[in-house]
Design a protein around this motif. Structure first.
Motif, PDB file in Angstrom:
ATOM      1  N   CYS A 157      15.743 -26.560 -10.420  1.00 35.27           N
ATOM      2  CA  CYS A 157      16.569 -25.345 -10.373  1.00 35.27           C
ATOM      3  C   CYS A 157      16.725 -24.839  -8.945  1.00 35.27           C
ATOM      4  O   CYS A 157      17.781 -24.312  -8.575  1.00 35.27           O
ATOM      5  CB  CYS A 157      15.947 -24.256 -11.248  1.00 35.27           C
ATOM      6  N   VAL A 158      15.686 -24.989  -8.119  1.00 31.86           N
ATOM      7  CA  VAL A 158      15.791 -24.591  -6.715  1.00 31.86           C
ATOM      8  C   VAL A 158      16.874 -25.407  -6.023  1.00 31.86           C
ATOM      9  O   VAL A 158      17.736 -24.869  -5.312  1.00 31.86           O
ATOM     10  CB  VAL A 158      14.433 -24.779  -5.995  1.00 31.86           C
ATOM     11  N   SER A 159      16.835 -26.710  -6.250  1.00 34.04           N
ATOM     12  CA  SER A 159      17.827 -27.600  -5.648  1.00 34.04           C
ATOM     13  C   SER A 159      19.228 -27.290  -6.151  1.00 34.04           C
ATOM     14  O   SER A 159      20.186 -27.227  -5.369  1.00 34.04           O
ATOM     15  CB  SER A 159      17.466 -29.056  -5.954  1.00 34.04           C
ATOM     16  N   MET A 160      19.363 -27.068  -7.454  1.00 34.63           N
ATOM     17  CA  MET A 160      20.687 -26.817  -8.017  1.00 34.63           C
ATOM     18  C   MET A 160      21.234 -25.456  -7.605  1.00 34.63           C
ATOM     19  O   MET A 160      22.445 -25.278  -7.440  1.00 34.63           O
ATOM     20  CB  MET A 160      20.634 -26.973  -9.540  1.00 34.63           C
ATOM     21  N   GLY A 161      20.356 -24.484  -7.409  1.00 33.17           N
ATOM     22  CA  GLY A 161      20.805 -23.192  -6.907  1.00 33.17           C
ATOM     23  C   GLY A 161      21.427 -23.327  -5.531  1.00 33.17           C
ATOM     24  O   GLY A 161      22.464 -22.701  -5.228  1.00 33.17           O
ATOM     25  N   ILE A 221       9.220 -28.188  -0.273  1.00 34.66           N
ATOM     26  CA  ILE A 221       9.823 -27.220  -1.194  1.00 34.66           C
ATOM     27  C   ILE A 221      10.202 -25.971  -0.402  1.00 34.66           C
ATOM     28  O   ILE A 221       9.336 -25.328   0.202  1.00 34.66           O
ATOM     29  CB  ILE A 221       8.846 -26.892  -2.335  1.00 34.66           C
ATOM     30  N   PRO A 222      11.481 -25.615  -0.385  1.00 34.16           N
ATOM     31  CA  PRO A 222      11.969 -24.573   0.525  1.00 34.16           C
ATOM     32  C   PRO A 222      11.763 -23.136   0.056  1.00 34.16           C
ATOM     33  O   PRO A 222      12.292 -22.221   0.666  1.00 34.16           O
ATOM     34  CB  PRO A 222      13.464 -24.901   0.622  1.00 34.16           C
ATOM     35  N   ALA A 260      17.383  -9.455  -8.052  1.00 29.39           N
ATOM     36  CA  ALA A 260      18.536  -9.190  -8.928  1.00 29.39           C
ATOM     37  C   ALA A 260      19.840  -9.148  -8.145  1.00 29.39           C
ATOM     38  O   ALA A 260      20.903  -9.546  -8.649  1.00 29.39           O
ATOM     39  CB  ALA A 260      18.316  -7.887  -9.683  1.00 29.39           C
ATOM     40  N   SER A 261      19.775  -8.705  -6.899  1.00 27.90           N
ATOM     41  CA  SER A 261      20.996  -8.617  -6.090  1.00 27.90           C
ATOM     42  C   SER A 261      21.603  -9.984  -5.817  1.00 27.90           C
ATOM     43  O   SER A 261      22.813 -10.101  -5.578  1.00 27.90           O
ATOM     44  CB  SER A 261      20.695  -7.918  -4.765  1.00 27.90           C
ATOM     45  N   ARG A 262      20.767 -11.037  -5.854  1.00 24.63           N
ATOM     46  CA  ARG A 262      21.273 -12.382  -5.573  1.00 24.63           C
ATOM     47  C   ARG A 262      22.070 -12.969  -6.734  1.00 24.63           C
ATOM     48  O   ARG A 262      22.787 -13.961  -6.554  1.00 24.63           O
ATOM     49  CB  ARG A 262      20.108 -13.334  -5.237  1.00 24.63           C
ATOM     50  N   LEU A 263      21.955 -12.389  -7.887  1.00 24.24           N
ATOM     51  CA  LEU A 263      22.676 -12.918  -9.054  1.00 24.24           C
ATOM     52  C   LEU A 263      24.186 -12.751  -8.928  1.00 24.24           C
ATOM     53  O   LEU A 263      24.948 -13.392  -9.655  1.00 24.24           O
ATOM     54  CB  LEU A 263      22.173 -12.243 -10.337  1.00 24.24           C
ATOM     55  N   ILE A 282      18.536 -20.062  -2.139  1.00 29.07           N
ATOM     56  CA  ILE A 282      18.704 -18.649  -2.488  1.00 29.07           C
ATOM     57  C   ILE A 282      17.614 -17.814  -1.817  1.00 29.07           C
ATOM     58  O   ILE A 282      16.420 -18.028  -2.054  1.00 29.07           O
ATOM     59  CB  ILE A 282      18.666 -18.472  -4.019  1.00 29.07           C
ATOM     60  N   ASP A 283      18.026 -16.878  -0.988  1.00 29.37           N
ATOM     61  CA  ASP A 283      17.089 -16.036  -0.260  1.00 29.37           C
ATOM     62  C   ASP A 283      16.287 -15.175  -1.235  1.00 29.37           C
ATOM     63  O   ASP A 283      16.848 -14.524  -2.108  1.00 29.37           O
ATOM     64  CB  ASP A 283      17.861 -15.135   0.714  1.00 29.37           C
TER      65      ASP A 283
END
Length: 355
Positions: A154-158, A188-189, A205-208, A166-167
């Motif tokens: 999921c990290v990679s796909m984000g 892993i970033p 939540a703001s990143r959504l 994603i910050d």
């Protein structure tokens, strides 16, 4: 109380994931072809984006892969290979979403299509969105592999969706840090915290509201409809005959013996026959359905001659294959291959419904 892998409803695993894992094993010096054959899987069939592998065979393959490679971090390594288009209709729906939040909502609803028995539940705490991943069966030694592949994937796909990591995203993991993890931490970033009571992706939540780079409203609507239909079919086609058919579809050698399929599904031959009869099916009928579909595909998409196709489908010679194909469809393989419109040929379901 959670069910075990062997007693839970077997919804299968997308074959393409096992194909990716096999390719990964090859890069680290494991004879993946031999391993697949020993598990009874046909390497050539795993490249299909439509087929699903019996959960028992998928579990056996992954377990053996970890043991024979000596690499307990295979799930993390696989996560790096998970590109969005490989996830079928769900991958397309996610890629064409408007925002990261929309994409996460789709994953939450349709995850069963890709990873059966995993669920994602969203909750909000302050300014954070928690996507908690749980499992309704006891995966045993596979639990770590699947959670690694899911969460780190999921990290990679984000990053694929938004253009960068994603910050503020972090991962929390249940239980102590496994001994192998230190070898991967630098790759892993995002922060990974062990010792939690649950497994989760934690996102500000703001990143959504971040926009997705590939937004396409029309494609999003059509692919979401495909996901709905696929989810309906997956849950409806969860009978025993479907489980038997999955084993037949990906088996090596083909066609498999009844005893081999029964053993794969942990039932006796008598029980397999009885349960199929209860669903108004038979083992030979399922074999013939798969044979016909594969025959039609090979005639349509390859230049293999009839002897080669016959051998692939387990016939002694081209004559036996031709007689069977005529019985199923009313036409010869050669005529089917040369017909301008194959839609006129009797479909597999109708051809075999009467025996």
């Amino acid at each position: 109380m959670r069910a075990s892998v062997s007693t839970a409803q077997d919804l299968g695993m997308p074959a393409i994931y096992l194909h990716l894992l096999a390719e990964l094993l090859n890069t680290i010096g494991v004879d993946e072809q031999d391993l697949l054959l020993r598990v009874g899987l046909d390497p050539g069939r795993l490249q299909s984006t439509d087929l699903r592998v019996s959960q028992t065979q998928a579990s056996e393959f992954v377990t053996r892969a970890i043991i024979e490679s000596g690499e307990p971090g295979l799930g993390i390594m696989l996560a790096r290979e998970l590109k969005l288009p490989l996830h079928g209709a769900l991958g397309t729906a996610v890629m064409s979403s408007r925002t990261l939040g929309d994409a996460m909502e789709l994953m939450t609803r349709y995850l069963t299509l890709r990873v059966p028995h995993l669920q994602v539940c969203k909750r909000e705490t302050g300014n954070l969105a928690w996507y908690v991943v749980s499992c309704d069966i006891d995966l045993g030694p596979l639990h770590g592999f699947i959670m690694d592949a899911m969460l780190f994937g999921c990290v990679s796909m984000g990053a694929q969706l938004t253009g960068s990591v994603i910050d503020g995203l972090r991962i929390v993991r249940r239980g102590p840090e496994p001994a192998y993890f230190h070898r991967f931490r630098s790759q892993i970033p995002v922060p990974v915290e062990f010792g939690a009571t649950e497994n989760a992706l934690v996102i500000p939540a703001s990143r959504l509201s971040l926009p997705v780079r590939f937004t396409d409203d029309q494609l999003a609507a059509s692919s979401r409809a495909q996901c709905e239909e696929a989810l309906r079919q997956l849950t409806e086609d969860a009978g025993f005959a479907c489980r038997v058919r999955r084993v037949i579809e990906t088996s090596h050698p083909f066609p498999p013996k009844l005893a081999r399929v029964a053993g794969t599904l942990f039932v006796s031959e008598r029980t397999l026959k009885r349960r199929l009869q209860e669903e108004e099916a038979s083992f030979q009928q399922l074999v013939d359905q798969v044979r016909l579909e594969r025959a039609q595909d090979l005639l349509h998409s390859t230049s293999m001659n009839l002897s080669q196709i016959a051998d692939t489908l387990g016939y002694a010679d081209a004559a036996n294959f031709t007689r069977a194909f005529k019985r199923w469809t009313g036409t010869s393989p050669s005529h089917y291959r040369s017909a301008p419109s194959r839609s006129a040929v009797t479909p597999a379901g109708q051809a075999l419904a009467t025996g």
